[in-house]
Design an enzyme around this catalytic site. Structure first.
Site, short mmCIF file in Angstrom:
data_model
loop_
_atom_site.label_atom_id
_atom_site.label_comp_id
_atom_site.label_asym_id
_atom_site.label_seq_id
_atom_site.Cartn_x
_atom_site.Cartn_y
_atom_site.Cartn_z
N HIS A 11 3.00 2.84 -4.50
CA HIS A 11 3.98 3.33 -3.54
C HIS A 11 3.25 4.02 -2.39
CE1 HIS A 11 7.97 5.41 -2.58
NE2 HIS A 11 8.07 4.12 -2.30
N GLU A 21 -0.82 -0.66 -1.70
CA GLU A 21 0.34 -1.30 -1.06
C GLU A 21 0.90 -0.45 0.07
OE1 GLU A 21 3.65 -1.78 -3.74
OE2 GLU A 21 3.55 0.29 -4.42
N ASP A 31 2.19 5.41 -10.55
CA ASP A 31 1.73 5.90 -9.23
C ASP A 31 1.04 7.26 -9.30
OD1 ASP A 31 3.11 3.65 -8.45
OD2 ASP A 31 4.86 4.74 -7.70
N GLY A 57 10.00 8.94 -12.79
CA GLY A 57 9.13 9.36 -11.70
C GLY A 57 9.88 10.29 -10.74
N GLN A 69 0.62 -4.81 -13.26
CA GLN A 69 0.10 -3.45 -13.46
C GLN A 69 1.03 -2.57 -14.28
OE1 GLN A 69 -1.80 -2.36 -9.25
NE2 GLN A 69 -0.11 -3.78 -9.17
N ARG A 70 2.30 -2.98 -14.40
CA ARG A 70 3.26 -2.15 -15.14
C ARG A 70 3.56 -2.69 -16.53
NH1 ARG A 70 7.76 -1.13 -10.81
NH2 ARG A 70 9.07 -2.05 -12.41
O1 F6P Z 1 6.91 3.37 -8.81
C1 F6P Z 1 6.31 2.35 -9.52
C2 F6P Z 1 6.20 1.10 -8.66
O2 F6P Z 1 5.60 0.10 -9.44
C3 F6P Z 1 5.47 1.28 -7.34
O3 F6P Z 1 4.08 1.29 -7.50
C4 F6P Z 1 6.00 0.13 -6.56
O4 F6P Z 1 5.97 0.39 -5.18
C5 F6P Z 1 7.43 0.01 -7.04
O5 F6P Z 1 7.48 0.65 -8.29
C6 F6P Z 1 7.95 -1.40 -7.19
O6 F6P Z 1 9.29 -1.33 -7.50
P1 F6P Z 1 10.18 -2.51 -8.10
O7 F6P Z 1 9.73 -2.76 -9.51
O8 F6P Z 1 11.55 -2.00 -8.03
O9 F6P Z 1 9.91 -3.72 -7.25
#
Ligand code: F6P
Length: 368
Positions: free
Chosen positions: A181, A232, A137, A112, A294-295
């Protein structure tokens, strides 16, 4: 034209569905069509320091198309500010030396905004790079879309769908917090797709009174339940107008310890908003924070397709000597754009964007 014989591939920043599909697409095209050797660099830019690598060839990438996450591992480390023995150290020199030792002619970086910046830094030190736009994002500059976004939007939409039925049964307000983000793409996209009644995104500061009014009006129209989708990174009008006060408040809270002496954990924004909704309207309210769900998991067909197209196009560019670019999505094409047009920039939702217009036309409150 610079002839590239061997590339190092790394994934950096937060993971997302589609990373493995890009790796597979790149390696298949690079090795089979162009005879370029590929080596996987493990754990993001950290792997360029440890020289932890993985063999990437036609057989090791087999089966990766549908797999979530990244087989290479990832980390949020920067080459010029890497955590080494508890201290932040500039590892650029070591990385440059190790790239030479490994015989790598070019780096392929999947990531990203942060990754684009880190790759640009190495490019400025003379390392040829090609990057690919990854993130749920969708906030990478100079591309129509990023891979991973479609899957995350589907997951968030599914969640909103499920919240609908239980919200309706109990006549409740459901506040759902969605990642993204500081950009509102994911919340706006899934909020519209899932039929949310209120959508709060960072680009449009919200007022709790406006949210309460929208929910009360809906109630008066006979709709006894509501869905509020909160990004968020959403921000109240008051905080947007007084950013210094907000930062000072946050810093104070972060220094606080709880009753057990443990560091303070920030309350999810959705919880803060839900408490206010209940206080203003008297409607029973519940909170869901979707978080890293979500990921995770397998990429959608759209993401697998996009990832394969991006990966193969990147291999083609490397073979043709088109370097120091990001492979970007422009309409129905994947095209290289100069990395300097991407690094250090962020794509947020423009206020005149058609998605915002569509939401408003549909009667969705954006909290303003
Ligand atoms: O950039 C992807 C993301 O999932 C954002 O949407 C979120 O704010 C952040 O990463 C969360 O990061 P981490 O996995 O380091 O907690």
């Amino acid at each position: 034209m610079q002839k590239i014989k061997k590339v190092g591939i790394l994934t950096s920043g937060g993971d997302c569905p589609g990373l493995n599909a890009v790796i597979r697409g790149f390696v298949k095209a690079a090795t089979r069509q162009y005879g370029i050797e590929c080596v996987g660099i493990c754990d993001g830019f950290k792997g360029l320091v440890s020289m932890k690598t993985m063999v990437l060839n036609d057989s090791t990438v087999s089966g990766l198309l549908t797999m979530g996450g990244t087989v290479l591992g990832t980390a949020r480390e920067k080459p010029y500010k890497m955590m080494i023995n508890g201290e932040k150290v500039d590892m650029t020199e070591t990385i440059l030396k190790n790239i030479k030792t490994m015989g790598i002619d070019a780096l392929i970086c999947l990531g990203g905004g942060g990754t684009q910046k880190n790759a640009f830094h190495l490019m400025q030190q003379g390392i040829p790079v090609v990057t690919l736009p990854k993130t749920i994002d969708n906030d990478v500059a100079n591309t129509d879309i990023t891979f991973g976004f479609d899957t995350a939007m589907q997951i968030a939409t599914d969640a909103i769908d499920r919240l609908h039925s239980t919200a309706s049964s109990h006549q409740r307000v459901m506040v759902v917090e969605i990642m993204g983000h500081n950009a509102g793409w994911l919340t706006l996209g899934s909020g519209i797709s899932g039929g949310a009644d209120v959508i709060l995104i960072p680009e449009i500061p919200y007022q709790i009174e406006a949210i309460a009014k929208a929910l009360e009006e809906r109630h008066k129209r006979g709709k006894k339940f509501s869905i509020v989708a909160v990004a968020e990174g959403a921000i109240s009008l008051n905080d947007a107008e007084h950013p210094e006060e907000m930062l000072a408040k946050q810093e104070k809270l972060l220094k606080k310890l709880d009753a057990a002496g443990l560091p303070y954990i920030k309350e999810p924004l959705a919880t803060k908003i839900a408490r206010k909704i209940e206080a203003y309207t008297g409607f029973e309210t519940r909170v869901t924070t979707l978080g890293h769900v979500q990921r995770g998991g397998i990429p959608t067909a759209t993401d697998r397709f996009l990832s394969t197209r991006l990966g193969t196009r990147a291999a083609q560019c490397v073979a043709e000597g088109v370097l120091n670019v990001m492979i970007s999505v422009k309409g129905d094409r994947c095209e290289p754009v100069p990395l300097e047009s991407v690094a250090g920039k962020k794509k947020r939702v423009p206020l005149d964007h058609p998605w915002i217009e569509s939401a408003r036309l549909c009667g969705i409150s954006l909290g303003d």
